[in-house]
Design a protein around this motif. Structure first.
Motif, mmCIF file in Angstrom:
data_model
loop_
_atom_site.group_PDB
_atom_site.id
_atom_site.type_symbol
_atom_site.label_atom_id
_atom_site.label_comp_id
_atom_site.label_asym_id
_atom_site.label_seq_id
_atom_site.Cartn_x
_atom_site.Cartn_y
_atom_site.Cartn_z
ATOM 1 N N THR A 55 0.842 -1.200 0.000
ATOM 2 C CA THR A 55 0.000 0.000 0.000
ATOM 3 C C THR A 55 0.882 1.257 0.000
ATOM 4 O OG1 THR A 55 -1.555 -1.265 1.332
ATOM 5 C CG2 THR A 55 -1.953 1.093 1.178
ATOM 6 N N LEU A 58 2.225 1.770 -3.431
ATOM 7 C CA LEU A 58 1.223 2.360 -4.328
ATOM 8 C C LEU A 58 1.090 3.859 -4.050
ATOM 9 C CD1 LEU A 58 -1.567 -0.384 -4.146
ATOM 10 C CD2 LEU A 58 -0.374 0.329 -6.230
ATOM 11 N N HIS A 59 1.037 4.211 -2.769
ATOM 12 C CA HIS A 59 0.886 5.617 -2.380
ATOM 13 C C HIS A 59 2.041 6.455 -2.933
ATOM 14 C CE1 HIS A 59 0.368 8.645 1.204
ATOM 15 N NE2 HIS A 59 0.092 9.177 0.042
ATOM 16 N N THR A 83 -5.604 -0.697 -3.383
ATOM 17 C CA THR A 83 -5.355 0.004 -4.651
ATOM 18 C C THR A 83 -6.106 1.335 -4.654
ATOM 19 O OG1 THR A 83 -5.506 -2.220 -5.624
ATOM 20 C CG2 THR A 83 -5.240 -0.381 -7.148
ATOM 21 N N ALA A 86 -5.015 3.959 -1.804
ATOM 22 C CA ALA A 86 -3.786 4.711 -2.115
ATOM 23 C C ALA A 86 -4.108 5.939 -2.953
ATOM 24 C CB ALA A 86 -2.790 3.807 -2.833
ATOM 25 N N TYR A 89 -5.577 8.526 -0.606
ATOM 26 C CA TYR A 89 -4.543 9.153 0.245
ATOM 27 C C TYR A 89 -3.926 10.386 -0.437
ATOM 28 C CZ TYR A 89 -4.228 4.558 2.670
ATOM 29 O OH TYR A 89 -4.487 3.394 3.328
ATOM 30 N N THR A 90 -3.789 10.313 -1.765
ATOM 31 C CA THR A 90 -3.110 11.417 -2.472
ATOM 32 C C THR A 90 -4.027 12.619 -2.672
ATOM 33 O OG1 THR A 90 -3.781 10.781 -4.718
ATOM 34 C CG2 THR A 90 -1.773 9.734 -3.840
ATOM 35 N N ASP A 157 -0.059 -2.517 -10.374
ATOM 36 C CA ASP A 157 -0.248 -3.131 -9.061
ATOM 37 C C ASP A 157 -0.008 -4.632 -9.222
ATOM 38 O OD1 ASP A 157 -1.034 -4.226 -6.680
ATOM 39 O OD2 ASP A 157 -2.818 -2.976 -6.446
ATOM 40 N N TYR A 230 8.051 5.114 5.633
ATOM 41 C CA TYR A 230 7.557 3.985 4.850
ATOM 42 C C TYR A 230 8.648 2.970 4.477
ATOM 43 C CZ TYR A 230 2.808 5.683 3.516
ATOM 44 O OH TYR A 230 1.487 6.051 3.472
#
Ligand SMILES: Cc1ncc(COP(=O)(O)O)c(C=O)c1O
Length: 373
Positions: A55, A58-59, A83, A86, A89-90, A157, A230
């Motif tokens: 994750t 992906l982020h 998927t 993420a 989140y942006t 992904d 991360y």
């Protein structure tokens, strides 16, 4: 019996102890560097960035491609929630695309039409995230030119697809960047972890920087933007390196299981394997799709029968457009993902399954099929 439990043993133990005794505990170190080199070599990419989860990969991949507020990212409706999360989140907006019923992967002609539609509507598409569903690569021979023509980058992904391939090329290497997960149920595990792979050195550097609190390269702690914590720990990277050494044997075991399932279900009318005939599949989770009208039974009945025998199965992912968390999110939906959710069932596929355990699962399925023949 579990669907895909971690398959770890003495090799992982020895690698972990070696890393611990080396003194490289907190948190980066030579095991991380080596694990990155080894995964990049496996994926055929120039760079890899080891991270705390798929994750997170992906982020950061999305941030590296410029996803953010006011922009759109196309994701399959048939995927694991990470998927889509993420994207959220942006600050970008996810738009869903339905799947090809044969594989569960993105329906490429539908994606092409959706990208046209989004362009006409004036939407700024930052990326497409194809998901290599259950370890079967998307048809990149068709998808890549569609995204290139639309001028939209691809973030692959490949969380479930380490060791898979399409047209002779390894999973992870198809987009501007690819993502692997080393979560406990994946083909290899670091107990928790992930990796971003890419040929783009600038993108890799950007992700590495964002993954370490966006710290500027100066002796004092200087930050000009927001970062994340991360990175993967050196100890976990050591476990990953041991797993990677065993990857080919683990892939072979999963393939063997898939072939036994294929043989057993070949005699059952109305049952097919998801991504049947894909020779590059890594066989992460073997999945059957049941047409109840022809089979005379439903996937849920087989699940209940196996559950009674203490054998775990799971439905195929519940599509994102049906999730309350994403209510109101638009997309190109045909109903294909919904049908796979209703009619699909993932079967125990772990490489650590012993012969006795595999036989027990296959016998339980055989007795179910006999009772319905
Ligand atoms: C398709 C897919 N994407 C992303 C992820 C997220 O990976 P992680 O659990 O390592 O964050 C997973 C698995 O968990 C997955 O199956």
């Amino acid at each position: 019996m579990l669907l895909s439990p971690p398959d770890v043993g003495p090799l992982e133990e020895s690698y972990l102890i070696r890393a611990l005794r080396s003194g490289w505990v907190a948190p980066l170190g030579p095991e991380v560097d080596a694990f990155e080199r080894e995964v990049a070599a496996r994926a055929g990419t120039a760079h890899a960035v080891a991270l705390s989860s798929g994750t997170a990969a992906l982020h950061l991949g999305l941030l590296g491609l410029g996803a953010g507020p006011g922009r759109t990212v196309v994701v399959p409706t048939l995927t694991f929630v990470a998927t889509t999360n993420a994207v959220v989140y942006t600050g970008a907006e996810p738009v869903f695309v339905d799947c090809d019923p044969a594989t569960g992967n993105v329906d490429v002609p539908l994606l092409a039409a959706l990208l046209d539609e989004l362009r006409t509507a004036g939407r700024d598409v930052a990326a497409v995230i194809p998901v290599d569903m259950f370890g079967a690569c998307v048809d990149y021979t068709r998808l890549t030119p569609v995204c290139a023509a639309a001028g939209v980058p691809v973030l692959e992904d490949a969380a479930e697809a380490l060791g898979a391939s399409h047209a002779g090329r390894p999973a992870g290497a198809f987009g501007q960047a690819g993502v692997f997960s080393f979560n406990g149920n994946k083909i290899i595990t670091t107990s928790g972890g992930g990796m971003l792979v890419t040929d783009d050195g600038t993108l890799a550097d950007r992700c590495r920087y964002l993954a370490t609190q966006a710290r500027q390269p100066v002796p004092h702690y200087e930050h000009t933007e927001i970062g994340y914590n991360y990175r993967l720990s050196n100890l976990l990277a050591a476990v990953g390196r041991a797993q990677l050494r065993r990857l080919d044997r683990m892939l072979a075991r999963r393939r063997e299981l898939r072939e036994r399932y294929a043989k057993l279900f070949a005699a059952a009318p109305g049952v097919r394997l998801l991504a049947e005939g894909d020779t590059g599949i890594n066989c992460w989770l073997t999945t059957v799709v049941v047409d109840p009208a022809t089979a005379g039974w439903r996937a849920g009945e087989l699940a209940a029968h196996l559950h009674a025998a203490r054998i775990e199965t799971r439905p195929v992912w519940k599509p994102m457009h049906l999730q309350p968390a994403f209510a109101g999110t638009v997309g190109a939906i045909t109903g294909a993902a919904e049908r796979l959710f209703t009619d699909g069932l993932t079967l125990p596929s772990g490489s650590g399954l012993t012969e006795a355990q595999a036989n027990r699962v296959l016998d339980a399925i055989a007795s179910f099929l006999e009772a319905r023949a």
